[in-house]
Scaffold this active site. Structure first.
Site, short mmCIF file in Angstrom:
data_model
loop_
_atom_site.label_atom_id
_atom_site.label_comp_id
_atom_site.label_asym_id
_atom_site.label_seq_id
_atom_site.Cartn_x
_atom_site.Cartn_y
_atom_site.Cartn_z
N ALA A 1 2.04 -3.06 -3.83
CA ALA A 1 1.44 -4.16 -4.59
C ALA A 1 2.38 -5.34 -4.81
CB ALA A 1 0.95 -3.63 -5.94
N ALA A 2 3.45 -5.40 -4.03
CA ALA A 2 4.47 -6.43 -4.25
C ALA A 2 3.90 -7.85 -4.14
CB ALA A 2 5.61 -6.25 -3.26
N GLY A 3 3.20 -8.12 -3.05
CA GLY A 3 2.66 -9.46 -2.84
C GLY A 3 1.57 -9.81 -3.85
N ASP A 4 0.73 -8.83 -4.18
CA ASP A 4 -0.34 -9.07 -5.15
C ASP A 4 0.21 -9.31 -6.55
OD1 ASP A 4 -2.22 -8.69 -3.14
OD2 ASP A 4 -2.37 -6.54 -3.52
#
Length: 305
Positions: free
Chosen positions: A249-252
């Site tokens: 979920a890094a980018g989100d």
């Protein structure tokens, strides 16, 4: 407090921990298995909400246990779910995530009810879109729904943010209504044909996106950081150095956190970017999608260490 409306996907994520990615035709054993709420739309909405934004969601789930799980998780995070329709004919979206010991992942997504999100669903949320500071969308739901949401946003002076993931051919009309586009380096290359290697290639990419109608760009470059280019200038903001456990979920997390802090005129983009980078750096140190996303208090505390 920013008001953020997310038009996007809702998936039940099943994560399988493995030592390494399997070769073609190979069968390997998993080291562990877990399930959690996820989907790019849900992740971004929860990130925005946990960082203090008043968040509204437009989407679809199946009328099943997965859908009930998604709705409950969003409610627990203070997100208004009245814009989410329950579909009795199609199941809730899901994702199977392979996660190796280095924190890198490969993801298989079943669209399910996400792919049924319609223009009518978006029109039903017209008031929430009109009243928002930002409308955020990705590509795990139909582009026709995104286009309608962005049309309503621009008719009412609302800033639009597009995360073009997963990468695909984009309706030119969507790009012309996008105020800020946030691809990673792979998605940027897929859309512009320009390989991201250095500042020059990033500026070339910004010029290409401007030709498509998008005048503000952020390219996320994994553990290295993020490059931004707006009408007022450009810069590269380095990422914080951490030991990544799960990058799912890094980018989100980055996008939701950014939307919670950014001013609609983007005048504070560097400050908002640093905040978003910090939030993302905390997310990758925990397992799961939604469970890993930090609160504003956690981000601020980490910034003071």
């Amino acid at each position: 407090m920013n008001k953020v409306t997310v038009v996007g996907s809702l998936n039940v994520d099943t994560t399988m921990k493995i030592k390494r990615m399997p070769l073609p035709g190979e069968t390997i054993s998993t080291l562990g298995k877990s399930s959690a709420a996820g989907g790019k739309g849900a992740n971004q909405a929860v990130s925005a909400a946990r960082s203090g934004a008043q968040t509204f969601f437009v989407g679809e789930v199946g009328k099943d246990s997965g859908g009930e799980m998604m709705l409950n998780d969003l409610r627990e995070n203070g997100i208004d779910v009245s814009g989410i329709r329950e579909n009795a004919q199609v199941g809730t979206g899901s994702a199977a995530i392979l996660l190796d010991e280095h924190g890198q992942n490969s993801i298989l997504v079943y669209g399910g009810a996400n792919q049924q999100l319609s223009v009518d669903d978006v029109n039903a949320a017209k008031n929430q879109i009109m009243e928002a500071d930002f409308v955020v969308a990705q590509f795990e739901t139909p582009q026709a729904a995104t286009l309608r949401a962005f049309e309503l946003a621009k008719e009412n002076g609302v800033t639009t943010i597009l995360n073009p993931a997963p990468a695909q051919k984009i309706d030119p009309a969507v790009l012309k209504l996008t105020d800020l586009i946030i691809p990673n380096e792979t998605e940027s290359q897929a859309l512009t044909g320009i390989i991201i290697t250095d500042e020059t290639s990033m500026l070339m990419s910004a010029a290409k996106f401007a030709q498509m109608g998008v005048r503000n760009l952020i390219i996320t470059v994994g553990a290295k950081g993020a490059f931004y280019c707006t009408q007022d200038g450009y810069n590269f903001i380095p990422a914080f150095k951490v030991n990544a456990v799960d990058t799912t979920a890094a980018g989100d997390t980055f996008i939701g956190a950014l939307a919670s802090q950014l001013k609609p005129d983007m005048s504070n983009i560097e400050k908002a970017l640093v905040y978003a980078q910090r939030a993302s750096s905390l997310a990758v140190q925990k397992m799961g999608a939604l469970p890993s996303i930090p609160t504003k208090q956690q981000v601020i505390a980490a910034s003071q260490n």
